[in-house]
Design a protein around this motif. Structure first.
Motif, PDB file in Angstrom:
ATOM      1  N   THR A 205       0.827  -1.203   0.000  1.00 19.85           N
ATOM      2  CA  THR A 205       0.000   0.000   0.000  1.00 19.85           C
ATOM      3  C   THR A 205       0.862   1.254   0.000  1.00 19.85           C
ATOM      4  O   THR A 205       0.596   2.209  -0.742  1.00 19.85           O
ATOM      5  N   LEU A 206       1.907   1.244   0.821  1.00 20.50           N
ATOM      6  CA  LEU A 206       2.811   2.397   0.871  1.00 20.50           C
ATOM      7  C   LEU A 206       3.465   2.636  -0.484  1.00 20.50           C
ATOM      8  O   LEU A 206       3.602   3.780  -0.931  1.00 20.50           O
ATOM      9  N   GLY A 207       3.851   1.558  -1.144  1.00 15.54           N
ATOM     10  CA  GLY A 207       4.416   1.692  -2.485  1.00 15.54           C
ATOM     11  C   GLY A 207       3.407   2.274  -3.454  1.00 15.54           C
ATOM     12  O   GLY A 207       3.730   3.126  -4.290  1.00 15.54           O
ATOM     13  N   GLY A 208       2.163   1.828  -3.335  1.00 12.77           N
ATOM     14  CA  GLY A 208       1.106   2.325  -4.208  1.00 12.77           C
ATOM     15  C   GLY A 208       0.783   3.782  -3.970  1.00 12.77           C
ATOM     16  O   GLY A 208       0.232   4.457  -4.840  1.00 12.77           O
ATOM     17  N   LEU A 209       1.127   4.283  -2.778  1.00 15.17           N
ATOM     18  CA  LEU A 209       0.874   5.680  -2.435  1.00 15.17           C
ATOM     19  C   LEU A 209       2.086   6.569  -2.708  1.00 15.17           C
ATOM     20  O   LEU A 209       2.098   7.741  -2.332  1.00 15.17           O
ATOM     21  N   GLY A 210       3.109   5.984  -3.315  1.00 13.89           N
ATOM     22  CA  GLY A 210       4.232   6.800  -3.756  1.00 13.89           C
ATOM     23  C   GLY A 210       5.470   6.790  -2.888  1.00 13.89           C
ATOM     24  O   GLY A 210       6.438   7.500  -3.187  1.00 13.89           O
ATOM     25  N   ARG A 211       5.482   5.997  -1.801  1.00 15.43           N
ATOM     26  CA  ARG A 211       6.688   5.940  -0.985  1.00 15.43           C
ATOM     27  C   ARG A 211       7.795   5.235  -1.775  1.00 15.43           C
ATOM     28  O   ARG A 211       7.584   4.170  -2.339  1.00 15.43           O
ATOM     29  N   LYS A 212       8.975   5.833  -1.769  1.00 16.18           N
ATOM     30  CA  LYS A 212      10.112   5.223  -2.455  1.00 16.18           C
ATOM     31  C   LYS A 212      10.793   4.182  -1.573  1.00 16.18           C
ATOM     32  O   LYS A 212      11.396   3.219  -2.072  1.00 16.18           O
ATOM     33  N   ARG A 213      10.709   4.405  -0.274  1.00 18.98           N
ATOM     34  CA  ARG A 213      11.336   3.484   0.666  1.00 18.98           C
ATOM     35  C   ARG A 213      10.518   3.514   1.960  1.00 18.98           C
ATOM     36  O   ARG A 213      10.109   4.582   2.427  1.00 18.98           O
ATOM     37  N   ALA A 214      10.271   2.350   2.544  1.00 18.12           N
ATOM     38  CA  ALA A 214       9.459   2.302   3.758  1.00 18.12           C
ATOM     39  C   ALA A 214       9.681   0.993   4.491  1.00 18.12           C
ATOM     40  O   ALA A 214      10.070  -0.019   3.894  1.00 18.12           O
ATOM     41  N   ILE A 215       9.416   1.039   5.791  1.00 18.15           N
ATOM     42  CA  ILE A 215       9.427  -0.161   6.623  1.00 18.15           C
ATOM     43  C   ILE A 215       8.102  -0.225   7.367  1.00 18.15           C
ATOM     44  O   ILE A 215       7.642   0.786   7.920  1.00 18.15           O
ATOM     45  N   VAL A 216       7.493  -1.393   7.380  1.00 15.94           N
ATOM     46  CA  VAL A 216       6.298  -1.647   8.188  1.00 15.94           C
ATOM     47  C   VAL A 216       6.698  -2.667   9.234  1.00 15.94           C
ATOM     48  O   VAL A 216       7.156  -3.764   8.901  1.00 15.94           O
ATOM     49  N   VAL A 217       6.557  -2.304  10.504  1.00 13.50           N
ATOM     50  CA  VAL A 217       7.129  -3.100  11.589  1.00 13.50           C
ATOM     51  C   VAL A 217       6.066  -3.605  12.552  1.00 13.50           C
ATOM     52  O   VAL A 217       5.060  -2.948  12.812  1.00 13.50           O
ATOM     53  N   ASN A 218       6.306  -4.813  13.078  1.00  8.53           N
ATOM     54  CA  ASN A 218       5.464  -5.385  14.131  1.00  8.53           C
ATOM     55  C   ASN A 218       6.385  -6.072  15.130  1.00  8.53           C
ATOM     56  O   ASN A 218       7.135  -6.975  14.779  1.00  8.53           O
ATOM     57  N   GLY A 219       6.352  -5.616  16.376  1.00  7.95           N
ATOM     58  CA  GLY A 219       7.259  -6.137  17.390  1.00  7.95           C
ATOM     59  C   GLY A 219       6.706  -7.331  18.132  1.00  7.95           C
ATOM     60  O   GLY A 219       5.541  -7.711  17.987  1.00  7.95           O
ATOM     61  N   SER A 220       7.549  -7.902  18.946  1.00  6.02           N
ATOM     62  CA  SER A 220       7.159  -9.040  19.779  1.00  6.02           C
ATOM     63  C   SER A 220       5.961  -8.676  20.640  1.00  6.02           C
ATOM     64  O   SER A 220       5.871  -7.573  21.174  1.00  6.02           O
ATOM     65  N   GLY A 221       5.022  -9.599  20.745  1.00  6.94           N
ATOM     66  CA  GLY A 221       3.813  -9.332  21.511  1.00  6.94           C
ATOM     67  C   GLY A 221       2.778  -8.546  20.742  1.00  6.94           C
ATOM     68  O   GLY A 221       1.789  -8.093  21.320  1.00  6.94           O
ATOM     69  N   GLY A 222       3.008  -8.363  19.433  1.00  3.95           N
ATOM     70  CA  GLY A 222       2.048  -7.647  18.601  1.00  3.95           C
ATOM     71  C   GLY A 222       2.165  -6.138  18.674  1.00  3.95           C
ATOM     72  O   GLY A 222       1.255  -5.423  18.237  1.00  3.95           O
ATOM     73  N   MET A 223       3.279  -5.635  19.202  1.00  2.00           N
ATOM     74  CA  MET A 223       3.457  -4.184  19.290  1.00  2.00           C
ATOM     75  C   MET A 223       3.533  -3.536  17.915  1.00  2.00           C
ATOM     76  O   MET A 223       4.057  -4.140  16.980  1.00  2.00           O
ATOM     77  N   ASP A 224       3.062  -2.289  17.831  1.00  2.00           N
ATOM     78  CA  ASP A 224       3.202  -1.553  16.572  1.00  2.00           C
ATOM     79  C   ASP A 224       4.503  -0.733  16.613  1.00  2.00           C
ATOM     80  O   ASP A 224       4.572   0.380  16.091  1.00  2.00           O
ATOM     81  N   GLU A 225       5.510  -1.295  17.218  1.00  4.84           N
ATOM     82  CA  GLU A 225       6.851  -0.717  17.312  1.00  4.84           C
ATOM     83  C   GLU A 225       7.844  -1.881  17.347  1.00  4.84           C
ATOM     84  O   GLU A 225       7.469  -3.015  17.635  1.00  4.84           O
ATOM     85  N   ALA A 226       9.113  -1.599  17.109  1.00 10.38           N
ATOM     86  CA  ALA A 226      10.150  -2.601  17.353  1.00 10.38           C
ATOM     87  C   ALA A 226      10.263  -2.796  18.862  1.00 10.38           C
ATOM     88  O   ALA A 226      10.143  -1.852  19.630  1.00 10.38           O
ATOM     89  N   SER A 227      10.495  -4.039  19.290  1.00 10.87           N
ATOM     90  CA  SER A 227      10.397  -4.377  20.702  1.00 10.87           C
ATOM     91  C   SER A 227      11.660  -5.049  21.227  1.00 10.87           C
ATOM     92  O   SER A 227      12.337  -5.795  20.511  1.00 10.87           O
ATOM     93  N   LEU A 228      11.952  -4.804  22.507  1.00  9.93           N
ATOM     94  CA  LEU A 228      13.045  -5.493  23.191  1.00  9.93           C
ATOM     95  C   LEU A 228      12.609  -6.853  23.721  1.00  9.93           C
ATOM     96  O   LEU A 228      13.432  -7.617  24.224  1.00  9.93           O
ATOM     97  N   ALA A 229      11.311  -7.156  23.609  1.00  9.56           N
ATOM     98  CA  ALA A 229      10.775  -8.363  24.225  1.00  9.56           C
ATOM     99  C   ALA A 229      11.060  -9.637  23.427  1.00  9.56           C
ATOM    100  O   ALA A 229      10.871 -10.745  23.931  1.00  9.56           O
TER     101      ALA A 229
END
Length: 337
Positions: A205-229
């Protein structure tokens, strides 16, 4: 509209154009609350696609307040929220680190929805005005390299769906695409999502919206961030190609810790955590921000590896540059106000 509703009810995917048609009706007040609720629920039960997310996000963007920015390669690091982790405001804090590293950040966000404190609540606690006019937000982006774009002011047409969203009480496609609707033209993005099953679709989707470079991340435990867990999964969009990756905190010298170690609280408490991080006080909070800011630098293309990104993030915090960026933003906002 009836035909497209029936199509979704039959668990058939909409094309991008069909999703745009439905979004157009939603955000122009041409659908009843019952129709909106039925549509959003049916999409969730069917499973959202990249085409549907792009179509709706593009329509919302088209109706947003216009914010201009002269900088090259502007990014956002907004997440979907909704992970129920109770963490502090990670991406908000990381935004100051990214800006200190020379990345222009159009930080798009809202008040708390599923936690005690949203990004807007933090910026407000820091003494920043959420109601700045578009021209003044543009000045902040151009002069400071960081501005907070308060979603309700950026997207007035969302009022047509707010009542239904509150009554449904469950995340829908509108939560998933919130970070996709930044009114500033972005070239890169770090986006967190609570839906690991949609990492690749969201990157598409991000590519379709014109992003040239992107990361979509899901952390341990289902976090919407990178996680130390534990293991963090992410999809990397680069040169129109998507690749899937995993990283672990130990790879970068961080100690693996449970999610409870980065528990947040009220807006006031989370603001104190943010300030402690920007002042380089050693803690799991600091390590979490360094990991996420490192991913942000990597997603922006400022560095060529996550490890290099984390090193740059450490430098930005330890040198005082990240804290100085906060002070610069506060000073400049007073000037433009």
């Amino acid at each position: 509209m009836k035909r497209l509703l029936e199509k979704v009810f039959a668990r058939e995917h909409l094309t991008r154009q069909e999703a745009q048609q439905m979004a157009e009706k939603m955000f122009e007040g041409e659908m009843t609350d019952s129709q909106i609720a039925a549509f959003l629920t049916a999409l969730k039960c069917k499973g959202e696609t990249a085409e549907e997310m792009a179509g709706i996000a593009e329509t919302i963007q088209g109706k947003a307040v216009k914010i201009t920015c002269d900088a090259h390669n502007v990014m956002d690091n907004c997440g979907t929220g909704g992970d129920q982790s109770g963490s502090f405001n990670i991406s908000t804090t990381a935004a100051f680190v990214l800006a200190a590293g020379g990345v222009t950040v159009a930080k798009h966000g809202n008040r708390s929805i599923s936690s005690k404190s949203g990004s807007a609540d933090i910026f407000e606690c820091l003494g920043l005005d959420l109601s700045l006019l578009p021209a003044k937000l543009s000045t902040l982006l151009n002069e400071v390299g960081l501005a907070f774009l308060f979603a309700p002011h950026m997207h007035p047409k969302m009022n047509y769906v707010m009542k239904v969203r509150k009554e449904l009480g469950t995340p829908t496609i509108l939560n998933l695409i919130g970070p996709l609707t930044n009114p500033v033209t972005l070239e890169s993005q770090l986006m967190g999502t609570y839906r690991r099953d949609l990492l690749e679709e969201t990157a598409k989707t991000l590519g379709g919206l014109g992003r040239k470079r992107a990361i979509v991340v899901n952390g341990s435990g289902g976090m919407d961030e990178a996680s130390l867990a534990g293991t963090t999964h992410f999809a990397l969009l680069e040169n129109s190609t998507i690749s899937m990756h995993e990283i672990r905190p130990e790879e970068f010298g961080f100690t693996r810790l449970p999610l409870s170690a980065i528990r947040g609280g009220t807006a006031e408490q989370n603001t104190e955590i943010l300030l402690s991080i920007l002042k380089n006080q050693v803690s799991p909070y600091l390590d979490t921000v360094l990991l996420n800011a490192g991913l942000g630098f990597f997603s922006n293309g400022k560095v060529s590896t996550v490890k290099e990104g984390i090193s740059l993030a450490k430098e930005c915090v330890s040198s005082g540059a990240a804290f100085d960026k906060l002070q610069q933003l506060i000073r400049m906002q007073k000037e433009v106000a």
